[in-house]
Design an enzyme around this catalytic site. Structure first.
Site, PDB file in Angstrom:
ATOM      1  N   HIS A  17       0.836  -1.209   0.000  1.00 24.29           N
ATOM      2  CA  HIS A  17       0.000   0.000   0.000  1.00 24.29           C
ATOM      3  C   HIS A  17       0.872   1.262   0.000  1.00 24.29           C
ATOM      4  O   HIS A  17       0.608   2.202  -0.746  1.00 24.29           O
ATOM      5  CB  HIS A  17      -0.901   0.053   1.245  1.00 24.29           C
ATOM      6  CG  HIS A  17      -1.962  -1.007   1.308  1.00 24.29           C
ATOM      7  ND1 HIS A  17      -2.055  -1.909   2.345  1.00 24.29           N
ATOM      8  CD2 HIS A  17      -2.996  -1.296   0.483  1.00 24.29           C
ATOM      9  CE1 HIS A  17      -3.104  -2.702   2.157  1.00 24.29           C
ATOM     10  NE2 HIS A  17      -3.688  -2.365   1.032  1.00 24.29           N
ATOM     11  N   LYS A  41     -16.026  -7.795   4.516  1.00 24.92           N
ATOM     12  CA  LYS A  41     -14.705  -8.457   4.532  1.00 24.92           C
ATOM     13  C   LYS A  41     -14.303  -8.893   5.935  1.00 24.92           C
ATOM     14  O   LYS A  41     -13.244  -9.457   6.108  1.00 24.92           O
ATOM     15  CB  LYS A  41     -13.643  -7.509   3.964  1.00 24.92           C
ATOM     16  CG  LYS A  41     -13.672  -7.378   2.464  1.00 24.92           C
ATOM     17  CD  LYS A  41     -12.338  -6.886   1.943  1.00 24.92           C
ATOM     18  CE  LYS A  41     -12.160  -7.145   0.474  1.00 24.92           C
ATOM     19  NZ  LYS A  41     -10.843  -6.700  -0.011  1.00 24.92           N
ATOM     20  N   ARG A  90      -1.641  -5.745  -8.648  1.00 29.21           N
ATOM     21  CA  ARG A  90      -0.536  -6.654  -8.351  1.00 29.21           C
ATOM     22  C   ARG A  90      -0.345  -7.592  -9.519  1.00 29.21           C
ATOM     23  O   ARG A  90       0.356  -7.297 -10.459  1.00 29.21           O
ATOM     24  CB  ARG A  90      -0.833  -7.433  -7.062  1.00 29.21           C
ATOM     25  CG  ARG A  90      -0.644  -6.585  -5.829  1.00 29.21           C
ATOM     26  CD  ARG A  90      -1.336  -7.168  -4.649  1.00 29.21           C
ATOM     27  NE  ARG A  90      -2.775  -7.134  -4.816  1.00 29.21           N
ATOM     28  CZ  ARG A  90      -3.633  -7.155  -3.824  1.00 29.21           C
ATOM     29  NH1 ARG A  90      -3.215  -7.260  -2.597  1.00 29.21           N
ATOM     30  NH2 ARG A  90      -4.921  -7.082  -4.053  1.00 29.21           N
ATOM     31  N   SER A 128      -2.916  -8.136   2.276  1.00 25.37           N
ATOM     32  CA  SER A 128      -3.146  -8.079   3.719  1.00 25.37           C
ATOM     33  C   SER A 128      -3.556  -9.462   4.221  1.00 25.37           C
ATOM     34  O   SER A 128      -3.178  -9.878   5.319  1.00 25.37           O
ATOM     35  CB  SER A 128      -4.228  -7.053   4.053  1.00 25.37           C
ATOM     36  OG  SER A 128      -3.800  -5.764   3.676  1.00 25.37           O
TER      37      SER A 128
HETATM   38  P1  ADP Z   1      -9.824  -3.553  -1.095  1.00 27.04           P
HETATM   39  O1  ADP Z   1     -10.701  -4.265  -0.124  1.00 27.04           O
HETATM   40  O2  ADP Z   1     -10.409  -2.297  -1.631  1.00 27.04           O
HETATM   41  O3  ADP Z   1      -9.224  -4.435  -2.165  1.00 27.04           O
HETATM   42  P2  ADP Z   1      -7.151  -3.479   0.011  1.00 27.04           P
HETATM   43  O4  ADP Z   1      -6.675  -2.801   1.253  1.00 27.04           O
HETATM   44  O5  ADP Z   1      -6.965  -4.964  -0.051  1.00 27.04           O
HETATM   45  O6  ADP Z   1      -8.628  -3.038  -0.158  1.00 27.04           O
HETATM   46  O7  ADP Z   1      -6.425  -2.854  -1.234  1.00 27.04           O
HETATM   47  C1  ADP Z   1      -6.571  -1.492  -1.558  1.00 27.04           C
HETATM   48  C2  ADP Z   1      -5.903  -1.220  -2.882  1.00 27.04           C
HETATM   49  O8  ADP Z   1      -4.508  -1.432  -2.741  1.00 27.04           O
HETATM   50  C3  ADP Z   1      -6.354  -2.147  -4.010  1.00 27.04           C
HETATM   51  O9  ADP Z   1      -6.326  -1.419  -5.219  1.00 27.04           O
HETATM   52  C4  ADP Z   1      -5.301  -3.207  -4.043  1.00 27.04           C
HETATM   53  O10 ADP Z   1      -5.167  -3.797  -5.319  1.00 27.04           O
HETATM   54  C5  ADP Z   1      -4.074  -2.380  -3.693  1.00 27.04           C
HETATM   55  N1  ADP Z   1      -3.025  -3.177  -3.098  1.00 27.04           N
HETATM   56  C6  ADP Z   1      -3.062  -3.923  -1.979  1.00 27.04           C
HETATM   57  N2  ADP Z   1      -1.871  -4.544  -1.761  1.00 27.04           N
HETATM   58  C7  ADP Z   1      -1.080  -4.168  -2.789  1.00 27.04           C
HETATM   59  C8  ADP Z   1       0.257  -4.486  -3.177  1.00 27.04           C
HETATM   60  N3  ADP Z   1       1.005  -5.327  -2.492  1.00 27.04           N
HETATM   61  N4  ADP Z   1       0.741  -3.907  -4.283  1.00 27.04           N
HETATM   62  C9  ADP Z   1      -0.033  -3.074  -5.010  1.00 27.04           C
HETATM   63  N5  ADP Z   1      -1.291  -2.742  -4.721  1.00 27.04           N
HETATM   64  C10 ADP Z   1      -1.811  -3.285  -3.631  1.00 27.04           C
END
Ligand code: ADP
Length: 162
Positions: A17, A41, A90, A128
């Site tokens: 993030h 979630k 990703r 996560s």
């Molecule tokens: P959501 O529930 O909206 O997917 P997340 O916290 O899992 O929330 O992710 C928020 C954003 O950050 C999403 O666009 C996700 O693809 C991106 N993201 C999460 N982890 C990574 C990572 N390791 N590299 C790039 N983008 C990421």
């Protein structure tokens, strides 16, 4: 002034993030990190804790605001006069869901664009969910999480830091 809104669950915030936030700051003058409640979630951390941790890891970064939002993202983005929604991509596995969401958001509000940024490859497998699994089984977290976020995660899972 170009404003981007970076929405997510951030349960908890990882180096993946923060990589996206840092990259966004090269493209936008201001980045609003918008932490969503996302009760479906079933997050491990409540909303206030997730915001606190994003604040912690972005403390040194200028032009970043951390907020929570309820309801439709496009409505929030418009209210904040954002030019784009930022999402991280990703692997190819992210693509289908992100593609759908971007197009639905465009249908809801055609003036809000979605911009995808690719993280550094060392974070391209990081989620996560996987980090929570690693923590549960006592794996090393230093490559993935800010030390204080790692500490909070271990505490939440009832584990001692190694
Ligand atoms: P959501 O529930 O909206 O997917 P997340 O916290 O899992 O929330 O992710 C928020 C954003 O950050 C999403 O666009 C996700 O693809 C991106 N993201 C999460 N982890 C990574 C990572 N390791 N590299 C790039 N983008 C990421």
């Amino acid at each position: 002034m170009k404003i981007g809104v970076y929405p997510g669950t951030f349960d908890p915030v990882t180096y993946g993030h923060t990589d996206i936030i840092a990259r966004s700051l090269h493209v936008f003058d201001k980045v609003i990190v918008a932490v969503a409640p996302n009760p479906t979630k079933r997050p491990l951390f409540d909303l206030a804790e997730r915001v606190e941790m994003v604040n912690l890891v972005t403390k040194g970064l200028p032009h970043v605001e951390v907020v929570t939002f309820k309801g439709l993202l496009v409505e929030y983005a418009q209210k904040r006069k954002a030019h784009a929604v930022i999402r991280g991509l990703r692997a190819i596995s992210d693509f289908e869901y992100e593609f759908q969401m971007a197009l639905v958001n465009r249908k809801l509000n055609k003036s809000v664009e979605t911009v995808f940024l690719m993280p550094s490859e060392e974070y391209s497998y990081l989620t996560s969910t996987i980090i929570k699994e690693v923590a549960r089984f006592g794996g090393r977290l230093t490559d993935f999480l800010h030390p204080q976020v790692a500490q909070r995660l271990l505490r939440r899972l009832g584990r001692r830091a190694t």
